[in-house]
Design an enzyme around this catalytic site. Structure first.
Site, PDB file in Angstrom:
ATOM      1  N   ASN A 175      38.707  37.762  23.374  1.00  0.00           N
ATOM      2  CA  ASN A 175      40.062  37.514  24.290  1.00  0.00           C
ATOM      3  C   ASN A 175      40.753  36.598  23.353  1.00  0.00           C
ATOM      4  OD1 ASN A 175      41.912  36.045  26.027  1.00  0.00           O
ATOM      5  ND2 ASN A 175      41.140  37.700  27.498  1.00  0.00           N
ATOM      6  N   SER A 192      42.293  42.032  27.489  1.00  0.00           N
ATOM      7  CA  SER A 192      43.313  41.303  28.309  1.00  0.00           C
ATOM      8  C   SER A 192      42.788  41.140  29.575  1.00  0.00           C
ATOM      9  CB  SER A 192      44.490  42.421  28.133  1.00  0.00           C
ATOM     10  OG  SER A 192      45.649  41.662  28.394  1.00  0.00           O
ATOM     11  N   GLU A 193      42.817  39.930  29.913  1.00  0.00           N
ATOM     12  CA  GLU A 193      42.302  39.506  31.302  1.00  0.00           C
ATOM     13  C   GLU A 193      42.915  40.094  32.538  1.00  0.00           C
ATOM     14  OE1 GLU A 193      43.526  37.058  29.207  1.00  0.00           O
ATOM     15  OE2 GLU A 193      44.516  35.616  30.147  1.00  0.00           O
ATOM     16  N   ASN A 194      44.020  40.729  32.439  1.00  0.00           N
ATOM     17  CA  ASN A 194      44.574  41.456  33.651  1.00  0.00           C
ATOM     18  C   ASN A 194      44.053  42.954  33.790  1.00  0.00           C
ATOM     19  OD1 ASN A 194      46.056  41.958  31.305  1.00  0.00           O
ATOM     20  ND2 ASN A 194      47.467  43.207  32.357  1.00  0.00           N
ATOM     21  N   SER A 247      37.151  42.022  35.725  1.00  0.00           N
ATOM     22  CA  SER A 247      37.871  41.341  34.298  1.00  0.00           C
ATOM     23  C   SER A 247      37.191  40.019  34.114  1.00  0.00           C
ATOM     24  CB  SER A 247      39.261  41.466  34.211  1.00  0.00           C
ATOM     25  OG  SER A 247      39.596  40.832  33.082  1.00  0.00           O
TER      26      SER A 247
END
Lengths: 206, 231
Positions: free
Chosen positions: A22, A44-46, A86
């Protein structure tokens, strides 16, 4: 001394083939340009693994953004999932490393990068989850602030993002590890001596 | 039971009370329930608490409910894109409860799964941990976070069938499934309602058991940060 791109290139050396990684906003984003032939999957943490580059003009998709809300693209390996999953993979230690920026790092690995009291508070976003959960936390930042003061401190003065979480720090002056008793110099940047690096650092160097 | 409604205001009929807790899907402006937000503005419901990762931007998304001062409190991880938010927050008109993003998502998921609390490492040793129960497991310290049980969920999906089985598109999925799960009633807006049986059952992202009312409509889908590369 390293510039932004050289710092990003040095940070890319930290990544190992096969890792899920990340990248934070700012210099960490540039790391993607320097992974070379290594098989690295960006999270991508979304809600995405396998983040691709920015789209060509005209190909922007409002349903496809990164955690900085920028339009991006997908790759053949891409997978999408919801925010709970996530952060499940983040909290669960499945992400090998996070590379992120910082305002302050302390010699015990404390990290402050989300708020300055008295200034506009925007929120921590996913930073607290990332530093608590991923395998390795690598900070990439300038060694000193705009007043010339060390950002590597004995103790953080700002509210923490995480306690004892940082493993390695890459600055414009060199690379340091958080070890028992303080920071350990791993290498100095081109044209920087160990004495210069020590002089610019408030934290204990062991 | 028929789940399909003609419009967002009809779909919210009988569900709104002043002071209620609403969970909303979306990340930034991506995958937000635009039509249901507009209907909330129209309804005039007030003193609401909203659990949502962000609060839209000035004049769009949840930002519209700020302009009309209908929001009493936000539970969010990041609110940096909104000047009216900051104005109301700094003047004390608006309460704000910061949640780490993953904690917020898990609090919604947990609420939807009947889990009133869980332990996480996220935030230990930070202001987030203050006043929360601490417990050690296998030599590491964790803090307790509580599940969110919302009165209403408002979500955006790509496609629904007539029974409410949902499919999301790309990163517009984000908080929508956990937000959908944690509400007593869940209202979903989609781009397309397809006949039951036309979605592959193996490809359903959220089963219709979580979905009570569905509307179909046109979405603006505004882009917050348009970034491109040169060929």
């Amino acid at each position: 001394m390293w510039d932004r791109n050289q710092m990003a290139a040095r940070a890319a050396d930290e990544l190992e083939d096969g890792w899920y990684v990340n990248l934070g906003i700012g210099i960490p984003t540039l790391v993607a340009n320097y992974v070379g032939d290594k098989d690295i999957t960006l999270q991508s943490e979304n809600g995405m693994l396998g983040m691709g580059p920015f789209p060509l003009e005209g190909d922007e998709d409002p349903d496809l953004i990164n955690a900085g809300k920028q339009t991006i693209t997908e790759l053949p390996r891409t997978a999408y999932f919801d925010s709970a999953q996530s952060f499940g993979m983040i909290r669960g230690g499945k992400i090998a490393a996070a590379i992120l920026g910082a305002m302050e790092v302390a010699e015990n690995g404390d990290l402050a990068n989300w708020m300055i009291p008295g200034k506009l508070v925007k929120g921590m976003g996913g930073a607290m989850d990332l530093v608590a959960g991923v395998g390795r936390v690598i900070v990439v930042m300038d060694h000193t602030n705009k007043h010339g003061d060390s950002k590597l401190l004995k103790e953080c003065t700002l509210p923490l993002t995480g306690k004892n979480v940082v493993d390695r720090i890459i600055t414009n002056l060199g690379v340091l590890d958080v070890v028992e008793g303080g920071l350990k110099i791993v290498e100095t940047a081109d044209g920087v001596t160990e004495d210069e690096l020590r002089a610019a650092t408030e934290a204990t160097i062991v | 039971m028929k789940k399909i409604y003609d419009s967002a205001d009809k779909a919210l009929e009988g569900l709104l009370d002043d002071g209620m807790l609403i969970a909303a899907g979306g990340f930034g402006l991506c995958g937000i329930p635009e039509l249901l937000i507009d209907a909330l503005v129209e309804s005039g419901v007030k003193d609401i608490t909203i659990a949502s990762n962000n609060c839209g931007v000035d004049g769009f998304g949840l930002g519209k409910l700020l302009d009309t001062k209908q929001i009493k409190k936000m539970m969010s991880s990041y609110v940096g894109e909104n000047a009216e938010f900051m104005r109301q927050y700094l003047s004390g008109e608006l309460e704000l409860e910061f949640n780490p993003q993953g904690t917020l998502a898990e609090r919604m998921r947990a609420g939807g799964c009947g889990i009133p609390g869980f332990y996480t490492k996220t935030g230990v040793g930070t202001v987030i941990a203050e006043g929360k129960d601490h417990k050690d497991f296998n030599g590491e310290t964790y803090i307790m976070e509580e599940g969110i049980f919302a009165d209403l969920s408002i979500v955006k999906a790509w496609k629904a069938d007539e029974t409410g089985n949902l499919i999301f598109r790309k990163t517009a999925r984000n908080f929508n499934p956990p937000a959908a799960m944690c509400g007593k009633v869940c209202v979903v807006e989609v781009e397309e309602i397809v006949p039951t049986g036309s979605l592959d059952p193996d490809h359903i992202h959220l089963p219709g058991i979580y979905v009570h009312r569905i509307i179909q409509g046109e979405h603006e889908k505004r882009i917050e940060q348009r970034t491109v590369r040169t060929a």
